[in-house]
Design a protein around this motif. Sequence first.
Motif, PDB file in Angstrom:
ATOM      1  N   HIS A  25       1.602  11.472   7.318  1.00  0.00           N
ATOM      2  CA  HIS A  25       0.934  10.438   6.425  1.00  0.00           C
ATOM      3  C   HIS A  25      -0.122  10.680   5.512  1.00  0.00           C
ATOM      4  O   HIS A  25      -1.102  10.546   6.721  1.00  0.00           O
ATOM      5  N   LEU A  27      -3.172   8.003   3.851  1.00  0.00           N
ATOM      6  CA  LEU A  27      -3.998   7.104   3.636  1.00  0.00           C
ATOM      7  C   LEU A  27      -4.778   7.590   2.635  1.00  0.00           C
ATOM      8  O   LEU A  27      -6.147   8.012   2.447  1.00  0.00           O
ATOM      9  N   THR A 114      -7.959   0.125   6.007  1.00  0.00           N
ATOM     10  CA  THR A 114      -7.548   2.000   5.413  1.00  0.00           C
ATOM     11  C   THR A 114      -8.379   2.491   6.570  1.00  0.00           C
ATOM     12  O   THR A 114      -7.214   3.304   6.917  1.00  0.00           O
ATOM     13  N   ILE A 115      -9.622   2.775   6.797  1.00  0.00           N
ATOM     14  CA  ILE A 115     -10.153   3.499   8.170  1.00  0.00           C
ATOM     15  C   ILE A 115      -9.316   3.209   9.047  1.00  0.00           C
ATOM     16  O   ILE A 115      -9.577   4.004  10.288  1.00  0.00           O
ATOM     17  N   ASP A 117      -6.677   1.459  10.285  1.00  0.00           N
ATOM     18  CA  ASP A 117      -5.081   2.213  10.107  1.00  0.00           C
ATOM     19  C   ASP A 117      -5.158   3.805  10.477  1.00  0.00           C
ATOM     20  O   ASP A 117      -4.267   4.548  11.092  1.00  0.00           O
ATOM     21  N   PHE A 118      -6.208   4.675   9.724  1.00  0.00           N
ATOM     22  CA  PHE A 118      -6.188   6.082   9.512  1.00  0.00           C
ATOM     23  C   PHE A 118      -7.276   6.357  11.018  1.00  0.00           C
ATOM     24  O   PHE A 118      -6.319   7.232  12.002  1.00  0.00           O
ATOM     25  N   TYR A 121      -3.819   6.041  14.035  1.00  0.00           N
ATOM     26  CA  TYR A 121      -2.948   6.614  13.148  1.00  0.00           C
ATOM     27  C   TYR A 121      -2.657   7.846  14.222  1.00  0.00           C
ATOM     28  O   TYR A 121      -2.225   8.639  14.822  1.00  0.00           O
ATOM     29  N   ALA A 122      -4.518   8.094  13.989  1.00  0.00           N
ATOM     30  CA  ALA A 122      -4.742   9.611  14.468  1.00  0.00           C
ATOM     31  C   ALA A 122      -5.026   9.517  15.710  1.00  0.00           C
ATOM     32  O   ALA A 122      -4.517  10.786  16.461  1.00  0.00           O
ATOM     33  N   ILE A 146      -2.033  13.494   9.992  1.00  0.00           N
ATOM     34  CA  ILE A 146      -2.915  12.687   9.058  1.00  0.00           C
ATOM     35  C   ILE A 146      -3.684  12.409   8.511  1.00  0.00           C
ATOM     36  O   ILE A 146      -4.886  13.423   8.169  1.00  0.00           O
ATOM     37  N   PHE A 148      -6.517  10.545   5.278  1.00  0.00           N
ATOM     38  CA  PHE A 148      -7.341   9.947   4.319  1.00  0.00           C
ATOM     39  C   PHE A 148      -8.092  10.732   3.336  1.00  0.00           C
ATOM     40  O   PHE A 148      -8.525  11.255   3.343  1.00  0.00           O
ATOM     41  N   ILE A 173      -5.951  15.943  11.732  1.00  0.00           N
ATOM     42  CA  ILE A 173      -5.812  15.338  10.262  1.00  0.00           C
ATOM     43  C   ILE A 173      -6.750  15.834   9.284  1.00  0.00           C
ATOM     44  O   ILE A 173      -7.813  16.801   9.803  1.00  0.00           O
ATOM     45  N   ILE A 175      -9.242  14.453   6.490  1.00  0.00           N
ATOM     46  CA  ILE A 175     -10.194  13.483   5.587  1.00  0.00           C
ATOM     47  C   ILE A 175     -10.674  14.495   4.223  1.00  0.00           C
ATOM     48  O   ILE A 175     -12.101  15.208   4.364  1.00  0.00           O
TER      49      ILE A 175
END
Length: 253
Positions: A25, A27, A114-115, A117-118, A121-122, A146, A148, A173, A175
């Motif tokens: 996913h 974002l 947005t962050i 939601d990130f 999910y994480a 996930i 970002f 994750i 980023i």
Amino acid sequence: MLRFIMFSCILFTGLKGYCQQASIHVLVALCDNKHQGIVKVPAKIGNGQDPANNLYWGCGYGVKTFLKKQTDWQFIKQIPHPHNNIYERIIFRHKRTHVYLIADAYDGAKMKETITDFMQYAAGRNKERINVDTATIRTGGYAGLIVFIGHNGLMDFALNQVPQKADNQRRDIAIFACASKPYFYEAIRQTGAHPLIWTTHLMSPEAYTLVPVINGWIQQEKSATIHEQVAQAYHQYQHCGIKAARKLFATGW
């Protein structure tokens, strides 16, 4: 063919916790001159409410455009406004493994959302099932990777709270934002996710660095290998020097 299917099941069940539903996913916080603390870009590509022309989505190195050029990935579907704050969702399937990738274009004015939601999910929260044709894709907090992409909003604000890990599933994750490791470090610790790739200094979060991460994750390459591939890709497009690119990206704690 049967042996390949069985191998795929073992691959994603043993290390990611599920079979034939492994997902990524992504974002994307759309670049936004007006609402983000960024160095201004040309107005057309810096409108955070216009995904089609946005630097991080519709431009040549934006996620939507760049992923569509990748031969290993099949474009499946585009969904307008799947949720509040998201202008557009695109879905891809990896041709060999059938891993799904979901990428969401978030309103550039909604960086905090947005962050948030990130982080959810994480931590394995906000799990979602998406029905696409005959497939049910498990994403959000179900996803094994996930990502970002965008401006580092934590340079501008602090989160009110960070979710704790919800289950025993491993999640990686990535980023792609300026100096993401120092700014996201404590929050990611709390979510229980593993930092596969993040950054130490200023950078341009374009999709040529995303591709080696998603492909390397699917192939279960070592973190050091993925780090090197990301650095090579960044140097290729930014011409910054491979030593500088290697220092820009970090893996693990």
